[in-house]
Scaffold this active site. Structure first.
Site, PDB file in Angstrom:
ATOM      1  N   SER A 200     -16.304  37.079 -22.422  1.00  0.00           N
ATOM      2  CA  SER A 200     -16.378  38.487 -22.033  1.00  0.00           C
ATOM      3  C   SER A 200     -15.851  39.448 -23.084  1.00  0.00           C
ATOM      4  O   SER A 200     -16.233  40.608 -23.100  1.00  0.00           O
ATOM      5  CB  SER A 200     -15.643  38.700 -20.713  1.00  0.00           C
ATOM      6  OG  SER A 200     -14.330  38.190 -20.775  1.00  0.00           O
ATOM      7  N   HIS A 228     -20.853  36.986 -17.099  1.00  0.00           N
ATOM      8  CA  HIS A 228     -21.595  37.860 -18.016  1.00  0.00           C
ATOM      9  C   HIS A 228     -22.959  37.296 -18.387  1.00  0.00           C
ATOM     10  O   HIS A 228     -23.673  37.897 -19.188  1.00  0.00           O
ATOM     11  CB  HIS A 228     -20.774  38.120 -19.287  1.00  0.00           C
ATOM     12  CG  HIS A 228     -19.714  39.153 -19.096  1.00  0.00           C
ATOM     13  ND1 HIS A 228     -19.993  40.500 -19.051  1.00  0.00           N
ATOM     14  CD2 HIS A 228     -18.381  39.035 -18.906  1.00  0.00           C
ATOM     15  CE1 HIS A 228     -18.859  41.172 -18.866  1.00  0.00           C
ATOM     16  NE2 HIS A 228     -17.871  40.311 -18.769  1.00  0.00           N
ATOM     17  N   LYS A 259     -21.576  42.474 -11.830  1.00  0.00           N
ATOM     18  CA  LYS A 259     -21.935  42.976 -13.159  1.00  0.00           C
ATOM     19  C   LYS A 259     -23.428  43.293 -13.176  1.00  0.00           C
ATOM     20  O   LYS A 259     -23.827  44.291 -12.581  1.00  0.00           O
ATOM     21  CB  LYS A 259     -21.468  41.975 -14.218  1.00  0.00           C
ATOM     22  CG  LYS A 259     -19.942  41.995 -14.304  1.00  0.00           C
ATOM     23  CD  LYS A 259     -19.323  40.982 -15.217  1.00  0.00           C
ATOM     24  CE  LYS A 259     -17.807  41.191 -15.243  1.00  0.00           C
ATOM     25  NZ  LYS A 259     -17.071  39.959 -15.500  1.00  0.00           N
TER      26      LYS A 259
END
Ligand SMILES: *Cc1c(COP(=O)(O)O)cnc(C)c1O
Length: 411
Positions: A200, A228, A259
Site C-alpha cells: 500500500s 489494493h 477502496k
C-alpha cells in the site's frame, strides 16, 4: 481554526492533569514537523473536490474507479435504505444476518472463483478476525516486513511464532520456511505465509508465483491481502490471484470493499470450511454489528459494474501509465511501483510534509507520509490516480509537482 485549549484548562482541581503526556506527544509531533490536522472534504469525494474549503485535484483517495459516486451504487444503496432501513440491528450470529448479506457473500464467492466468502465490517477487522483463527499457538506465521498494519495487528492477536522476512526477499522467505520445517517438531506445525497483494505504500505487486511455489514446497498456507488489488488487478478486478492465474493455489484471499469497490467492508475468500469455523470463532464477526443493508446493496452493484464496465479499469491503467511516465520524466524517485499507487520519495518526513503542503497551495491534494507508516528516510508523498482523473487534471498535477519539486530542490 479552533486551537486546542491549553492543558491547564483540563487540569483538575486536585492538581496535575493525568493526561498531560498527550500534550507532550503533540509537542513532539510539532517539533519533528509531523503534526497534521485532518483535512476535511466538503461534498463528494471525486477526483476534483473541495478540501479545507479549497478546490483541489485529489491524488489521495483509494477511490480507484470512482465507484463511490457511481449511479448504480447510489441507486442500489437508496433502494436498500428505503426497503430495509438504515441499520441491521444486531451482530450476524444473533439476528443481524440479512438476506442481502448472504447474497453479497455468494456473489463475491462466484466472482472470486472460491467456495465461500465471509464479509467483515472492514478490511482491517477482517485481518484481525481471520489471522488468529488460522494461526493457533503452535503455528508459525511468515510475514513480509511491509505488510499492512491490520495484518501486523492480526498477528499480534495470536500466540504463534512469527518470522518477518525483508520485503519481497524470496530467498529469505524460502530459508525461513526451510528452517521452520527442519526444526524439531517442525513438520507438524501449521505454517502461514502472509503477504499484501499490492503493497500500500510502495505500489509494488507481491511476487505471488514465487511465494506460492515456496509455500507449496513447504506445505504452507498462503494468505494474500488484496486490499489494493481488489478492483485493480486481474480480470474485472478479481485481484492478484487472478492476475497471476494462481486459482486453486492460494488458500486464503482477503479483499476490501472500501477502496476500488467504493463502499465499506472486508471479506475473506476461501474454502467453505474456513467460513464455517469463522462464523463460530472470529471475534469481529461475533461481537460487532453487521453492515447496514445499503452497504451490502451498494457492494453488490459494484460487482455488477466491475463485470459490465471493464473500461473503467482500462482507464485506471491508462492514467497510471501516463502519470508515472510524467513523474519519472520530471526526475522524481518513485521506487518500485507497478500499480496506480506511486510514491514520490523525498527523504525526511518534514520534507515530505513540505512537498505535500506546497502541492496543496498549487491545488493538488497528495498526502505526505512519514514515520511510523514508512521509515523516516523513505518519507514520501503518496499519489493514487483513479479512472476519474482527466488528462487535463493529470497534467495540472504534474505541473504542480514540477513547480514545488524545483522550489524544494527535490528535482
Ligand atoms: C487498506 C487496507 C486494509 C484495510 O481495509 P479497510 O477496508 O479500509 O479497513 C487492509 N489491508 C491492506 C493491505 C490495506 O491496504
Amino acid at each position: 481554526m479552533t486551537e486546542t485549549a491549553p492543558s491547564a484548562a483540563a487540569e483538575t482541581a486536585r492538581g496535575r492533569n493525568p493526561l498531560a503526556f498527550l500534550d507532550a506527544e503533540i509537542e513532539d509531533f510539532k517539533a519533528k514537523g509531523l503534526y497534521r490536522r485532518l483535512r476535511v472534504v466538503e461534498g463528494e469525494q471525486k477526483s476534483r473536490c473541495i478540501v479545507d474549503g479549497r478546490e483541489v485535484i485529489t491524488l489521495s483517495s483509494n477511490n480507484y474507479l470512482g465507484l463511490n459516486t457511481h449511479p448504480r451504487l447510489r441507486s442500489a444503496a437508496e433502494a436498500a435504505l428505503r426497503e430495509l432501513g438504515a441499520g441491521s440491528g444486531a451482530v450476524r450470529t444473533i439476528a443481524g444476518t440479512m438476506r442481502i448479506h448472504e447474497e453479497l457473500e455468494r456473489r463475491l464467492a462466484d466472482f472470486k472463483h472460491v467456495e465461500a466468502v465471509l464479509t467483515f465490517q472492514s478490511g482491517f477487522t477482517c485481518n484481525t478476525g481471520v489471522i488468529p483463527i488460522l494461526a493457533g499457538e503452535s503455528a508459525v506465521i511468515v510475514s513480509d516486513a511491509l505488510n499492512h498494519a491490520s495484518i501486523i495487528d492480526g498477528i499480534r492477536l495470536t500466540k504463534a511464532e512469527r518470522r518477518i522476512f525483508p520485503h519481497a526477499d524470496m530467498e529469505a522467505l524460502r530459508s525461513a520456511l526451510r528452517d521452520v520445517r527442519a526444526a524439531p517438531g517442525g513438520a507438524e506445525r501449521t505454517v502461514l505465509v502472509i503477504t499484501d497483494g499490492v503493497f500500500s505504500m510502495d505500489g509494488d505487486i507481491a511476487r505471488l508465483p514465487e511465494i506460492v511455489a515456496a509455500a507449496e514446497e513447504a506445505e504452507a498456507i498462503v494468505y494474500v491481502d488484496d486490499a489494493h488489488a481488489s478492483g485493480v488487478l486481474g480480470r474485472n478486478g478479481r485481484g492478484s490471484v487472478d492476475h497471476f492465474d494462481l486459482h486453486g493455489r492460494v488458500q486464503v484471499q482477503v479483499g476490501t470493499l472500501s477502496k476500488a469497490i467504493g463502499v465499506l467492508g472486508g471479506y475473506v475468500a476461501g474454502p467453505a470450511s474456513l467460513r464455517e469455523v469463522l462464523i463460530h470463532r472470529a471475534r469481529p464477526f461475533l461481537f460487532s454489528t453487521s453492515h447496514p443493508p445499503a452497504v451490502a446493496a451498494a457492494c453488490l452493484a459494484a460487482i455488477d459494474v466491475l463485470e459490465s464496465e471493464p473500461q473503467l479499469i482500462e482507464r485506471l491503467w491508462e492514467n497510471t501509465r501516463y502519470f508515472k511516465a510524467g513523474l519519472a520524466g520530471l526526475g522524481f524517485e518513485t521506487g518500485a511501483s507497478e500499480t496506480p499507487i506511486t510514491p514520490v520519495i523525498v527523504g525526511s518526513g518534514a520534507r515530505a510534509m513540505k512537498l505535500s503542503d506546497g502541492l496543496f497551495e498549487e491545488g493538488v491534494f497528495a498526502q505526505g507520509i512519514g514515520f511510523p507508516t514508512v521509515p523516516e528516510d523513505r518519507s514520501r508523498v503518496r499519489t493514487i490516480v483513479t479512472a476519474e482523473h482527466t488528462r487535463a487534471e493529470l497534467d495540472a498535477c504534474l505541473a504542480a509537482f514540477e513547480t514545488v519539486g524545483r522550489a524544494l530542490a527535490i528535482i
